[in-house]
Enzyme design. Structure first.
Site, mmCIF file in Angstrom:
data_model
loop_
_atom_site.group_PDB
_atom_site.id
_atom_site.type_symbol
_atom_site.label_atom_id
_atom_site.label_comp_id
_atom_site.label_asym_id
_atom_site.label_seq_id
_atom_site.Cartn_x
_atom_site.Cartn_y
_atom_site.Cartn_z
ATOM 1 N N GLY A 88 0.844 -1.195 0.000
ATOM 2 C CA GLY A 88 0.000 0.000 0.000
ATOM 3 C C GLY A 88 0.876 1.240 0.000
ATOM 4 N N GLN A 100 3.115 9.911 1.539
ATOM 5 C CA GLN A 100 4.420 9.243 1.680
ATOM 6 C C GLN A 100 5.389 9.621 0.559
ATOM 7 O OE1 GLN A 100 2.432 5.200 2.392
ATOM 8 N NE2 GLN A 100 4.292 5.062 3.642
ATOM 9 N N CYS A 160 5.605 -0.203 7.676
ATOM 10 C CA CYS A 160 5.312 1.005 6.899
ATOM 11 C C CYS A 160 6.561 1.405 6.130
ATOM 12 C CB CYS A 160 4.884 2.135 7.835
ATOM 13 S SG CYS A 160 4.469 3.661 6.974
ATOM 14 N N HIS A 202 -4.735 1.460 7.430
ATOM 15 C CA HIS A 202 -3.372 2.000 7.601
ATOM 16 C C HIS A 202 -3.160 3.184 6.644
ATOM 17 C CE1 HIS A 202 1.192 1.233 7.926
ATOM 18 N NE2 HIS A 202 1.101 2.005 6.860
ATOM 19 N N GLU A 203 -3.640 3.051 5.399
ATOM 20 C CA GLU A 203 -3.445 4.117 4.396
ATOM 21 C C GLU A 203 -4.329 5.331 4.700
ATOM 22 O OE1 GLU A 203 -0.933 3.634 2.850
ATOM 23 O OE2 GLU A 203 -0.797 1.461 2.902
ATOM 24 N N HIS A 262 -2.746 7.463 7.158
ATOM 25 C CA HIS A 262 -1.731 8.361 6.580
ATOM 26 C C HIS A 262 -2.380 9.658 6.078
ATOM 27 C CE1 HIS A 262 2.070 6.232 6.655
ATOM 28 N NE2 HIS A 262 1.589 5.163 6.049
HETATM 29 O O1 GNR Z 1 3.943 -2.507 2.666
HETATM 30 C C1 GNR Z 1 3.242 -2.384 3.679
HETATM 31 N N1 GNR Z 1 2.909 -3.498 4.394
HETATM 32 C C2 GNR Z 1 1.968 -3.497 5.405
HETATM 33 C C3 GNR Z 1 1.895 -4.628 6.225
HETATM 34 C C4 GNR Z 1 0.960 -4.697 7.224
HETATM 35 C C5 GNR Z 1 0.073 -3.661 7.422
HETATM 36 C C6 GNR Z 1 0.144 -2.521 6.634
HETATM 37 C C7 GNR Z 1 1.076 -2.446 5.621
HETATM 38 S S1 GNR Z 1 1.149 -1.038 4.604
HETATM 39 C C8 GNR Z 1 2.816 -1.049 4.118
HETATM 40 C C9 GNR Z 1 3.082 0.026 3.081
HETATM 41 C C10 GNR Z 1 2.855 1.386 3.681
HETATM 42 O O2 GNR Z 1 3.620 1.946 4.418
HETATM 43 N N2 GNR Z 1 1.746 1.977 3.393
HETATM 44 O O3 GNR Z 1 1.448 3.190 3.919
HETATM 45 NI NI NI Z 2 2.492 3.241 5.829
#
Ligand code: GNR
Ligand code: NI
Length: 172
Positions: free
Chosen positions: A46, A51, A94, A136-137, A140
């Site tokens: 993601g 970012q 992340c 998670h995104e 951000h």
């Molecule tokens: O690559 C990513 N792996 C991940 C693993 C578990 C939970 C969330 C992520 S997102 C991360 C890429 C990232 O930083 N996205 O903002």
């Molecule tokens: Ni992230």
């Protein structure tokens, strides 16, 4: 297409609340393509625009397994409209906090409303790793990084180590 530079903590930009996108036009599509290329190259599952230092509410996700066909998701102005009562825990990482992982608990599935690559409004139910990744995104886009859920002591330690690793990687 071009690969973009990913910023790391403690860059203050990561605390920015990103601005909604008015319309998914060709400029936005170009940005989404660049984000996807950047995410695949990292590699990650993601990426949020902030970012790569762009404060617009857009994210790309691809949680398909390596051996399977790619299945990119482009989500512009994503909004969680429903979340399950059931929660799940994933070890999250992340790209802006390289090499650190922590167990984070979130709703196990969410319904998300967003504009797609063609500027069409969509609503979809996601679960598993995709649900975790979408949340998670979206964090951000609101200036939140997963380490913000940890104790201040743990967070400060991680940020210091990321900063040091970044400095050491600069070849003099
Ligand atoms: O690559 C990513 N792996 C991940 C693993 C578990 C939970 C969330 C992520 S997102 C991360 C890429 C990232 O930083 N996205 O903002
Ligand atoms: Ni992230």
């Amino acid at each position: 297409m071009s690969k973009l530079n990913i910023i790391n903590v403690p860059d203050p930009l990561l605390k920015t609340i990103s601005t909604p996108v008015a319309r998914v036009d060709s400029d936005i599509r170009q940005m989404l393509d660049d984000m996807l290329e950047t995410m695949y190259a990292a590699p990650g599952i993601g990426l949020a625009a902030i970012q790569v230092a762009v404060a617009k509410r857009m994210i790309v996700i691809d949680t398909s397994a390596e051996e399977d066909e790619k299945s990119p998701l482009f989500l512009v102005n994503p909004e969680v409209v429903w979340e399950s009562e059931e929660h799940s825990v994933y070890s999250e990482g992340c790209l802006s906090v390289p090499e650190y992982y922590a167990d984070i608990e979130r709703p196990a599935s969410v319904r998300v409303k967003y504009l797609d690559y063609n500027n069409e409004m969509q609503e979809t139910l996601v679960d598993g790793l995709t649900a975790t990744c979408v949340q998670h995104e979206i964090d951000h886009l609101d200036g939140v990084v997963f380490i913000d859920y940890l104790s201040r002591l743990k967070r400060n330690m991680i940020v210091k180590k990321v900063q040091k690793a970044q400095k050491d990687s600069v070849v003099l």
